[in-house]
Write an enzyme that holds these catalytic residues in place. Structure first.
Site, mmCIF file in Angstrom:
data_model
loop_
_atom_site.group_PDB
_atom_site.id
_atom_site.type_symbol
_atom_site.label_atom_id
_atom_site.label_comp_id
_atom_site.label_asym_id
_atom_site.label_seq_id
_atom_site.Cartn_x
_atom_site.Cartn_y
_atom_site.Cartn_z
ATOM 1 N N ASP A 127 9.131 2.561 1.959
ATOM 2 C CA ASP A 127 7.946 3.299 2.406
ATOM 3 C C ASP A 127 7.756 3.034 3.893
ATOM 4 O O ASP A 127 7.298 1.961 4.289
ATOM 5 C CB ASP A 127 6.730 2.834 1.587
ATOM 6 C CG ASP A 127 5.429 3.518 2.017
ATOM 7 O OD1 ASP A 127 5.397 4.098 3.120
ATOM 8 O OD2 ASP A 127 4.438 3.445 1.265
ATOM 9 N N PHE A 165 0.854 -1.192 0.000
ATOM 10 C CA PHE A 165 0.000 0.000 0.000
ATOM 11 C C PHE A 165 0.889 1.241 0.000
ATOM 12 O O PHE A 165 1.743 1.396 0.862
ATOM 13 C CB PHE A 165 -0.939 0.039 1.209
ATOM 14 C CG PHE A 165 -1.916 1.178 1.108
ATOM 15 C CD1 PHE A 165 -3.068 1.058 0.338
ATOM 16 C CD2 PHE A 165 -1.664 2.390 1.731
ATOM 17 C CE1 PHE A 165 -3.955 2.120 0.197
ATOM 18 C CE2 PHE A 165 -2.545 3.460 1.597
ATOM 19 C CZ PHE A 165 -3.699 3.318 0.834
ATOM 20 N N LYS A 186 2.295 9.513 8.536
ATOM 21 C CA LYS A 186 1.498 9.138 9.714
ATOM 22 C C LYS A 186 1.984 9.671 11.063
ATOM 23 O O LYS A 186 1.584 10.749 11.470
ATOM 24 C CB LYS A 186 1.291 7.625 9.724
ATOM 25 C CG LYS A 186 0.429 7.165 8.530
ATOM 26 C CD LYS A 186 -0.240 5.850 8.744
ATOM 27 C CE LYS A 186 -1.312 5.599 7.698
ATOM 28 N NZ LYS A 186 -0.895 4.823 6.533
HETATM 29 C C1 LIG Z 1 -1.122 5.094 5.080
HETATM 30 C C2 LIG Z 1 -0.047 4.719 4.131
HETATM 31 C C3 LIG Z 1 0.228 5.467 2.972
HETATM 32 C C4 LIG Z 1 -0.636 6.626 2.531
HETATM 33 O O1 LIG Z 1 -0.594 7.689 3.412
HETATM 34 P P1 LIG Z 1 -1.651 8.910 3.260
HETATM 35 O O2 LIG Z 1 -1.182 9.887 4.296
HETATM 36 O O3 LIG Z 1 -3.005 8.341 3.530
HETATM 37 O O4 LIG Z 1 -1.524 9.409 1.880
HETATM 38 C C5 LIG Z 1 1.315 5.108 2.209
HETATM 39 N N1 LIG Z 1 2.085 4.061 2.540
HETATM 40 C C6 LIG Z 1 1.850 3.301 3.625
HETATM 41 C C7 LIG Z 1 2.763 2.177 3.947
HETATM 42 C C8 LIG Z 1 0.774 3.598 4.458
HETATM 43 O O5 LIG Z 1 0.518 2.836 5.527
#
Ligand SMILES: *Cc1c(COP(=O)(O)O)cnc(C)c1O
Length: 395
Positions: free
Chosen positions: A221, A136, A250
């Site tokens: 990420d 994701f 986050k």
């Molecule tokens: C939540 C998340 C995203 C996206 O973040 P947003 O602030 O909602 O755009 C990207 N990568 C990972 C691993 C995530 O958990």
């Protein structure tokens, strides 16, 4: 009509219906606790999808935001602000030698990484980015395409070209996928939304070696795993490798919206003035909050708490595994833990919520707990007790 019903009816009239929502309207939070509009209290074992990594309304973050709000909220990025420079230093010193670009979200940080990789590969015609199935990376058009889950793509075509999805933790598939067009690999070290799946250490070490040998960028990420979640400040520090690019969001802002792209020293000049920007990125207000998060992590010894509380919670979840045949596996790192079941997890999440405990279910059958980094043993005991009750009812 309850206060919650009134709030929900406004949503039904005026808020676009893009989320599956639970009928809770929180109005106040403190640590691992939140209260809803009708006074019901919840133990939050999934605060803000990881955003509230220090729990709700951490006093240091609240104080920093209050102080900064009365001083200067915003200045655009064609000027300097002291707090952005200080925060960038703090991130680079905690991660690896390099420089930082600030945006407002995880998706925006990943967009920056994708743009940097494309620009890096441009001279020799390389643009393909390898990403993982069940990953994701966000909801913008490029990051949703990078995301290796069909359900998020459906109906949004044509998607931007240049993303190849590979099976996770499969080194042969990775090696086979590299072509003269490949410029980078982007992955999570613990797949969060994909079901709390940690990468194997040998896989990550091998990827690092191949990236070095083939001139590929390794993009990690850490939007969900960053800021202490796994027991190290950044998850890559558990693996003995250093990425070329890292993205954060986050938990970085302690509840305020911030995203960061961290770029290693040798790539610091790939993006030049005018090639990338973000109007809101790195404002004094969010940087003050993020600096307070770093202070709290250090002064309150929170990495140590993540390791001990994470170990304790894991033991408790393993006890549940031994009690319930429906639980197949407990896995994760630090305070990012998942319990894979042999059936849908949503009814358990709902039964917990009724009993005043917030947890999550991802990938259909993985119950996910991601408590605040400063959670204590009594709250874990309480939460697991209620989770057991819920599982007794549903399983
Ligand atoms: C939540 C998340 C995203 C996206 O973040 P947003 O602030 O909602 O755009 C990207 N990568 C990972 C691993 C995530 O958990």
């Amino acid at each position: 009509m309850t206060a919650t019903d009134k709030i929900i009816s406004e949503y039904q009239k005026f808020v676009l219906n893009t989320y599956t929502r639970s009928p809770v309207a929180a109005v106040r939070g403190e640590g691992s606790w939140v209260w809803d509009a009708d006074g019901k209290k919840y133990l939050d074992l999934f605060p803000g999808w990881g955003v509230s990594g220090l729990g709700h309304c951490h006093p240091r973050v609240v104080a920093a935001v209050r102080e900064q709000a009365g001083r200067l909220l915003h200045m655009p990025n064609n000027f300097f602000n002291e707090l952005q420079g200080r925060l960038a230093r703090r991130i680079a010193e905690g991660a690896f030698p390099g420089k930082v670009f600030f945006g407002n979200s995880g998706a925006e940080a990943n967009e920056g990484a994708i743009k940097l990789a494309r620009r890096y590969g441009e001279a020799d015609g390389r643009f393909e980015i390898l990403t993982m199935k069940s990953s994701f990376h966000g909801r913008t058009l490029a990051t949703v395409t990078a995301t290796g889950q069909e359900k998020y793509h459906s109906g949004f075509g044509p998607l931007p070209p240049g993303f190849i999805h590979l099976p996770f933790n499969d080194l042969e598939a990775f090696e086979r996928a590299i072509t003269p067009r490949t410029v980078a690999v982007m992955l999570e070290l613990v797949q969060g939304e994909g079901g709390v799946r940690p990468a194997r250490p040998d896989y990550i070490k091998a990827i690092r070696g191949i990236c070095d040998a083939r001139g590929l960028l390794m993009i990690v990420d850490e939007v969900q795993t960053g800021m202490g979640r796994t027991g190290e400040l950044f998850a890559f520090q558990n693996y003995g490798v250093t990425p070329d690019l890292m993205t954060l969001a986050k938990a970085l802002g302690g509840g305020l919206p911030i995203g960061a792209l961290v770029v290693s020293e040798r790539l610091k000049d790939v993006l030049t003035p005018g090639t990338h920007a973000s109007t809101f990125g790195g404002s004094p207000l969010v940087c003050a909050a993020a600096l307070a998060v770093f202070d709290a992590m250090e002064e309150e010894n929170l990495l140590r708490n993540v390791r001990s509380a994470g170990g304790y919670l894991r033991e408790k979840l393993e006890e549940l595994q031994s009690e319930f045949a429906a639980v197949r596996e407990v896995r994760g790192m630090g305070l990012l833990l998942g319990m894979e079941c042999d059936r849908e997890g949503k009814p358990v999440v709902e039964a917990c919520l009724e009993r005043g405990v917030i947890i999550n279910c991802t990938a259909g059958n993985v119950l996910r707990l991601m408590p605040a980094c400063n959670i204590g043993q009594p709250e874990i005991d309480l939460g697991v007790g209620i989770l057991r009750e819920a599982m007794n009812k549903i399983f």
